[in-house]
Design an enzyme around this catalytic site. Structure first.
Site, PDB file in Angstrom:
ATOM      1  N   ASN A   9       0.863  -0.998  -0.122  1.00 22.27           N
ATOM      2  CA  ASN A   9      -0.089  -0.140  -0.042  1.00 22.27           C
ATOM      3  C   ASN A   9       0.842   1.320  -0.125  1.00 22.27           C
ATOM      4  O   ASN A   9       1.611   1.522   0.988  1.00 22.27           O
ATOM      5  CB  ASN A   9      -0.891   0.106   1.055  1.00 22.27           C
ATOM      6  CG  ASN A   9      -1.759   1.281   1.387  1.00 22.27           C
ATOM      7  OD1 ASN A   9      -1.728   1.901   0.631  1.00 22.27           O
ATOM      8  ND2 ASN A   9      -2.361   1.362   2.559  1.00 22.27           N
ATOM      9  N   TRP A  10       0.857   1.862  -1.240  1.00 22.31           N
ATOM     10  CA  TRP A  10       1.922   2.905  -1.344  1.00 22.31           C
ATOM     11  C   TRP A  10       1.116   4.168  -0.711  1.00 22.31           C
ATOM     12  O   TRP A  10       2.180   5.263  -0.379  1.00 22.31           O
ATOM     13  CB  TRP A  10       2.016   3.441  -2.810  1.00 22.31           C
ATOM     14  CG  TRP A  10       2.993   2.514  -3.464  1.00 22.31           C
ATOM     15  CD1 TRP A  10       3.391   1.000  -3.201  1.00 22.31           C
ATOM     16  CD2 TRP A  10       3.631   2.583  -4.897  1.00 22.31           C
ATOM     17  NE1 TRP A  10       4.063   0.451  -4.032  1.00 22.31           N
ATOM     18  CE2 TRP A  10       4.073   1.195  -5.060  1.00 22.31           C
ATOM     19  CE3 TRP A  10       3.506   3.523  -5.520  1.00 22.31           C
ATOM     20  CZ2 TRP A  10       4.810   0.907  -6.408  1.00 22.31           C
ATOM     21  CZ3 TRP A  10       4.256   3.014  -7.031  1.00 22.31           C
ATOM     22  CH2 TRP A  10       4.886   2.225  -7.525  1.00 22.31           C
ATOM     23  N   LYS A  11       0.217   4.219  -0.024  1.00 22.38           N
ATOM     24  CA  LYS A  11      -0.701   5.420   0.532  1.00 22.38           C
ATOM     25  C   LYS A  11      -0.462   6.760  -0.371  1.00 22.38           C
ATOM     26  O   LYS A  11      -0.404   6.453  -1.557  1.00 22.38           O
ATOM     27  CB  LYS A  11       0.123   5.432   1.984  1.00 22.38           C
ATOM     28  CG  LYS A  11      -0.104   4.327   2.793  1.00 22.38           C
ATOM     29  CD  LYS A  11       0.184   4.194   4.084  1.00 22.38           C
ATOM     30  CE  LYS A  11      -0.194   2.952   4.842  1.00 22.38           C
ATOM     31  NZ  LYS A  11      -0.028   3.165   6.224  1.00 22.38           N
ATOM     32  N   HIS A  94      -9.341   0.913   5.086  1.00 24.45           N
ATOM     33  CA  HIS A  94      -7.897   1.368   5.884  1.00 24.45           C
ATOM     34  C   HIS A  94      -8.162   2.067   6.997  1.00 24.45           C
ATOM     35  O   HIS A  94      -8.969   3.240   7.179  1.00 24.45           O
ATOM     36  CB  HIS A  94      -6.810   1.739   4.951  1.00 24.45           C
ATOM     37  CG  HIS A  94      -5.542   1.912   5.415  1.00 24.45           C
ATOM     38  ND1 HIS A  94      -5.133   2.689   6.070  1.00 24.45           N
ATOM     39  CD2 HIS A  94      -4.538   0.836   5.228  1.00 24.45           C
ATOM     40  CE1 HIS A  94      -3.781   2.378   6.744  1.00 24.45           C
ATOM     41  NE2 HIS A  94      -3.434   1.297   5.961  1.00 24.45           N
ATOM     42  N   GLU A  96      -6.783   4.589   7.975  1.00 21.69           N
ATOM     43  CA  GLU A  96      -6.449   6.089   7.919  1.00 21.69           C
ATOM     44  C   GLU A  96      -7.658   6.682   7.054  1.00 21.69           C
ATOM     45  O   GLU A  96      -7.998   7.832   7.427  1.00 21.69           O
ATOM     46  CB  GLU A  96      -5.110   6.188   6.703  1.00 21.69           C
ATOM     47  CG  GLU A  96      -3.753   5.872   7.744  1.00 21.69           C
ATOM     48  CD  GLU A  96      -2.758   5.370   6.886  1.00 21.69           C
ATOM     49  OE1 GLU A  96      -2.652   5.412   5.686  1.00 21.69           O
ATOM     50  OE2 GLU A  96      -1.873   4.769   7.466  1.00 21.69           O
ATOM     51  N   GLU A 166      -5.239  -4.984  10.586  1.00 20.82           N
ATOM     52  CA  GLU A 166      -4.122  -4.073  10.827  1.00 20.82           C
ATOM     53  C   GLU A 166      -4.276  -3.571  12.160  1.00 20.82           C
ATOM     54  O   GLU A 166      -5.143  -2.209  12.225  1.00 20.82           O
ATOM     55  CB  GLU A 166      -3.994  -2.980   9.768  1.00 20.82           C
ATOM     56  CG  GLU A 166      -3.757  -3.525   8.298  1.00 20.82           C
ATOM     57  CD  GLU A 166      -3.116  -2.650   7.474  1.00 20.82           C
ATOM     58  OE1 GLU A 166      -2.033  -2.689   6.796  1.00 20.82           O
ATOM     59  OE2 GLU A 166      -3.751  -1.399   7.121  1.00 20.82           O
ATOM     60  N   GLY A 172       2.747   1.946  10.914  1.00 27.08           N
ATOM     61  CA  GLY A 172       3.897   3.178  10.632  1.00 27.08           C
ATOM     62  C   GLY A 172       4.779   3.516  11.878  1.00 27.08           C
ATOM     63  O   GLY A 172       5.405   4.358  12.015  1.00 27.08           O
ATOM     64  N   SER A 212       3.961  -2.260  10.407  1.00 28.38           N
ATOM     65  CA  SER A 212       5.435  -2.659  10.671  1.00 28.38           C
ATOM     66  C   SER A 212       5.849  -4.024   9.998  1.00 28.38           C
ATOM     67  O   SER A 212       6.916  -4.397  10.716  1.00 28.38           O
ATOM     68  CB  SER A 212       5.566  -2.127  12.099  1.00 28.38           C
ATOM     69  OG  SER A 212       5.326  -0.755  11.970  1.00 28.38           O
ATOM     70  N   GLY A 233       3.340  -1.189   4.162  1.00 24.65           N
ATOM     71  CA  GLY A 233       3.203   0.270   4.040  1.00 24.65           C
ATOM     72  C   GLY A 233       4.255   0.796   3.646  1.00 24.65           C
ATOM     73  O   GLY A 233       5.057   0.551   2.442  1.00 24.65           O
ATOM     74  N   GLY A 234       5.281   1.330   4.484  1.00 23.49           N
ATOM     75  CA  GLY A 234       6.549   1.771   4.439  1.00 23.49           C
ATOM     76  C   GLY A 234       7.481   0.953   3.620  1.00 23.49           C
ATOM     77  O   GLY A 234       8.167   1.548   2.820  1.00 23.49           O
TER      78      GLY A 234
HETATM   79  P1  13P Z   1       3.440  -0.002   7.736  1.00 23.40           P
HETATM   80  O1  13P Z   1       3.637  -1.182   7.067  1.00 23.40           O
HETATM   81  O2  13P Z   1       4.084   1.293   7.316  1.00 23.40           O
HETATM   82  O3  13P Z   1       3.053   0.196   9.327  1.00 23.40           O
HETATM   83  O4  13P Z   1       1.893   0.389   7.130  1.00 23.40           O
HETATM   84  C1  13P Z   1       0.987  -0.660   7.418  1.00 23.40           C
HETATM   85  C2  13P Z   1      -0.461  -0.365   6.551  1.00 23.40           C
HETATM   86  O5  13P Z   1      -1.071   0.750   6.813  1.00 23.40           O
HETATM   87  C3  13P Z   1      -0.665  -0.908   5.192  1.00 23.40           C
HETATM   88  O6  13P Z   1      -1.745  -0.821   4.648  1.00 23.40           O
END
Ligand code: 13P
Length: 249
Positions: A9-11, A94, A96, A166, A172, A212, A233-234
């Site tokens: 997920n590149w956000k 998600h 967020e 999640e 993050g 993470s 994510g990251g």
């Molecule tokens: P991180 O891997 O950066 O913690 O993010 C997880 C995430 O929100 C994937 O959708």
């Protein structure tokens, strides 16, 4: 056997040149894994990403969509629009989206319906906040999120649904749920599905863990029997790290 899936997920990261650069890096990586591999760039780069990755094993998916087919919803994108640029899978729910854009379980139920009507696959996200975990309410919170958004569906709909647990406190933050915490929750989710539907349905649904996940912890998390993959994510923003995670399967 359940499908293994690793989705990046590149956000809200990567403009067009950066997207191109990361795609070039991704194409140089070797897939030594039975996992399906997906990336979710921003809306503006979906078509380009699809065009570039069309003939590879990397599926391009979306981070969100609106529930309506079309109309006066300024700034929104529908399922059929995603499909028209080659996108057949969408992430919904998600944390967020829930936290910053007020997405509720009721709204998400409508989005899920719209995606399924349009023959899309859904990666449905949910997870508790830190205070829920601390007060021991994490299972109730997760059960409620799943129930409210998905339990109006027939069992047959679940062939197009992937679940992604999640925990908000692990996103993050560098703080990962322990492999045991992930396994316990994934088992609980599968039991919740079996109680509502049946064992066969519950055993067919892939449940991903997100929060993470990094190259150095992926193998241990993925070794748990009810963890069928990851939503990353990251670490998905660096091709080597992302593929180290993919190849942990
Ligand atoms: P991180 O891997 O950066 O913690 O993010 C997880 C995430 O929100 C994937 O959708």
């Amino acid at each position: 056997m359940r499908k293994h899936i690793v989705a990046g997920n590149w956000k809200m990261n990567n403009d067009l040149p950066q997207t191109q650069a990361l795609i070039d890096d991704l194409k140089r990586q070797q897939i030594n894994s039975d996992a399906e591999v997906m990336i979710a760039p921003t809306f503006t780069n979906l078509w380009h990403a699809f065009d570039q990755l069309n003939k590879t094993k990397i599926e391009v998916i979306a981070q969100n969509m609106h529930f309506a087919e079309h109309g006066a919803f300024t700034g929104e994108v529908s399922a059929s629009m995603l499909k028209s640029v080659g996108v057949n899978t969408v992430i919904l729910g998600h944390s967020e989206r829930r936290a910053y854009f007020n997405e509720t379980d009721e709204l998400l139920a409508k989005k899920v319906d719209s995606a399924l009507v349009n023959n899309m696959r859904v990666i449905f996200c949910f997870g508790e906040e830190l205070q829920d975990r601390k007060s021991g309410n994490h299972e109730q919170v997760v059960e409620r999120q799943i129930k409210n958004a998905l339990f109006h569906l027939d069992a047959s709909a679940f062939k197009n649904i992937v679940l992604a647990y999640e925990p908000v406190w692990a996103i993050g933050t560098g703080e990962t749920a322990s492999p045991e915490q992930a396994q316990d929750m994934h088992k609980f989710i599968r039991t919740t599905l079996a109680n509502k539907y049946d064992e066969t349905t519950a055993n067919q649904v892939s449940i991903l863990y997100g929060g993470s996940v990094k190259p150095n912890n992926a193998k241990e998390i993925f070794s748990k029997p009810d963890v069928d993959g990851g939503l990353i994510g990251g670490a998905a923003l660096k091709a080597e790290d992302f593929f180290a995670i993919v190849n942990a399967f």
